[in-house]
Design a protein around this motif. Structure first.
Motif, PDB file in Angstrom:
ATOM      1  N   ASP A   1       0.689  60.110   8.755  1.00  0.00           N
ATOM      2  CA  ASP A   1      -0.460  59.924   9.631  1.00  0.00           C
ATOM      3  C   ASP A   1      -1.427  61.094   9.531  1.00  0.00           C
TER       4      ASP A   1
ATOM      5  N   ARG B   1       4.201  62.492  10.315  1.00  0.00           N
ATOM      6  CA  ARG B   1       4.086  61.125  10.830  1.00  0.00           C
ATOM      7  C   ARG B   1       4.280  61.157  12.340  1.00  0.00           C
TER       8      ARG B   1
ATOM      9  N   THR C   1       5.558  58.637  17.890  1.00  0.00           N
ATOM     10  CA  THR C   1       5.344  57.744  19.019  1.00  0.00           C
ATOM     11  C   THR C   1       4.808  56.399  18.533  1.00  0.00           C
ATOM     12  N   ARG C   2       4.787  55.434  19.420  1.00  0.00           N
ATOM     13  CA  ARG C   2       4.269  54.117  19.056  1.00  0.00           C
ATOM     14  C   ARG C   2       2.770  54.162  18.794  1.00  0.00           C
ATOM     15  N   GLN C   3       2.074  54.985  19.569  1.00  0.00           N
ATOM     16  CA  GLN C   3       0.627  55.114  19.392  1.00  0.00           C
ATOM     17  C   GLN C   3       0.357  56.072  18.233  1.00  0.00           C
ATOM     18  N   ARG C   4      -0.169  55.538  17.133  1.00  0.00           N
ATOM     19  CA  ARG C   4      -0.387  56.333  15.929  1.00  0.00           C
ATOM     20  C   ARG C   4      -1.882  56.425  15.642  1.00  0.00           C
TER      21      ARG C   4
END
Length: 265
Positions: A98, A125, A128-131
Motif C-alpha cells: 500500500d 501493507r 487494517t480493513r481500510q486501506r
C-alpha cells in the motif's frame, strides 16, 4: 535470457518479485524504531524495494551557452529521480503493498560520463480493513507517519522540485577579482536566490498536481559554480513528501517515550 527493452521493470527487479512470498521471510531497511512506528501506524513491512536508472551525461558543444547546458543537467536530474521512483513504486505494487516508507534518493557518477539514480525504501501493507486508495511513497520513517496519521494527515507521494540556470555578464567582467577585498558578487546572489525560489515553486506545483494539501521538505541541495569567469551557474533541488488531510483528528504527539515500559497489561 531475453534482452530488456526498457519498458516495465528490469529483469533483476522482476527476479526479486518472483522470489517474494507473502508468507516468507521479510527484509526491511527500517530501523528498529522505524519498524515499530510503522506497526503502530497500522502497516506491516513486506520487504525492501528499489528503483534505479542509469543515464548518459551528454556533452554540449562549446558554442552552446551555459544556461542551455545547465537546463539539460537539471532535466536529467528531474527525469532520473522520477524514473527511479516509478520503478520503486511498480515493484512495491507487485508485492501487493500500500506504500513505501523511508525512501532514500541517491546519485552516483563513477566516471562523470554516466549517472545512476537510485530510490530505496521499504514496502508496507495496511494491517487494517481500510486501506489507502493508491500506493503512497514517502521519505518519512514509521514513527513520523504514525504521528501524521494521528493528526489526520496521510502521506501521498515523494515530490521533487528542480531548477538549473546560468547568468552571464554582458560586459564579460571577471566574476572573481583575485587579491581584492571581500565583496558581494551581485549576479551570483541574484542567481542563487532565483534558482532556490524556482525549485521551491516547482515543489509546490508537484504537491498541488497530486491533489495533496501540503508538503514536508526533507532535503534542499544547492550548487553554484563559475563558468569561464564571466558566467555563473547553479542547480537547486527540493525534495519532500506531499501530504493530504483525511480527517480532523487530535493533535500529533509532541513527545515520545525514551524508555518502553515493560509492565503494560
Amino acid at each position: 535470457m531475453r534482452r530488456w527493452d526498457g519498458h516495465g521493470l528490469p529483469p533483476g527487479a522482476e527476479a526479486r518479485l518472483d522470489r517474494f512470498s507473502p508468507s516468507g521471510p521479510k527484509t526491511s531497511l527500517l530501523s528498529v524504531p522505524g519498524a515499530v512506528g510503522a506497526e503502530i501506524a497500522g502497516f506491516t513491512p513486506l520487504g525492501e524495494v528499489m528503483g534505479c536508472v542509469v543515464h548518459q551525461v551528454g556533452f554540449a558543444e562549446a558554442t552552446v551557452w551555459a544556461a542551455d547546458r545547465i537546463k539539460v543537467l537539471a532535466d536529467l536530474l528531474r527525469q532520473g529521480y522520477a524514473t527511479a521512483l516509478d520503478r520503486l513504486a511498480e515493484e512495491a505494487a507487485g508485492m501487493g503493498a500500500d506504500g513505501v516508507l523511508g525512501i532514500e534518493l541517491k546519485t552516483s557518477s563513477p566516471d562523470g560520463e554516466i549517472q545512476e539514480y537510485v530510490a530505496l525504501g521499504t514496502a508496507v501493507r495496511a494491517a487494517t480493513r481500510q486501506r489507502p486508495g493508491r500506493l503512497f511513497t514517502t521519505h518519512l520513517p514509521g514513527p513520523d507517519v504514525g504521528k501524521l496519521m494521528q493528526a489526520g494527515w496521510v502521506p501521498a507521494r515523494i515530490a521533487i522540485g528542480v531548477c538549473g540556470r546560468a547568468f552571464t555578464d554582458p560586459w564579460e567582467q571577471p566574476l572573481v577579482m583575485r587579491g581584492w577585498d571581500n565583496t558581494e558578487i551581485r549576479m551570483a546572489t541574484e542567481l542563487a536566490t532565483a534558482v532556490r525560489s524556482a525549485a521551491r515553486a516547482e515543489f509546490a506545483r508537484e504537491i498541488g498536481g497530486c491533489g495533496a494539501d501540503g508538503g514536508i521538505v526533507s532535503d534542499v541541495s544547492f550548487r553554484l559554480w563559475p563558468v569561464h569567469d564571466v558566467a555563473v551557474a547553479a542547480i537547486a533541488t527540493v525534495t519532500g513528501t506531499a501530504i493530504a488531510r483525511f480527517h480532523e483528528g487530535p493533535a500529533a504527539p509532541t513527545r515520545a517515550l525514551k524508555i518502553l515500559p515493560l509492565n503494560r497489561s
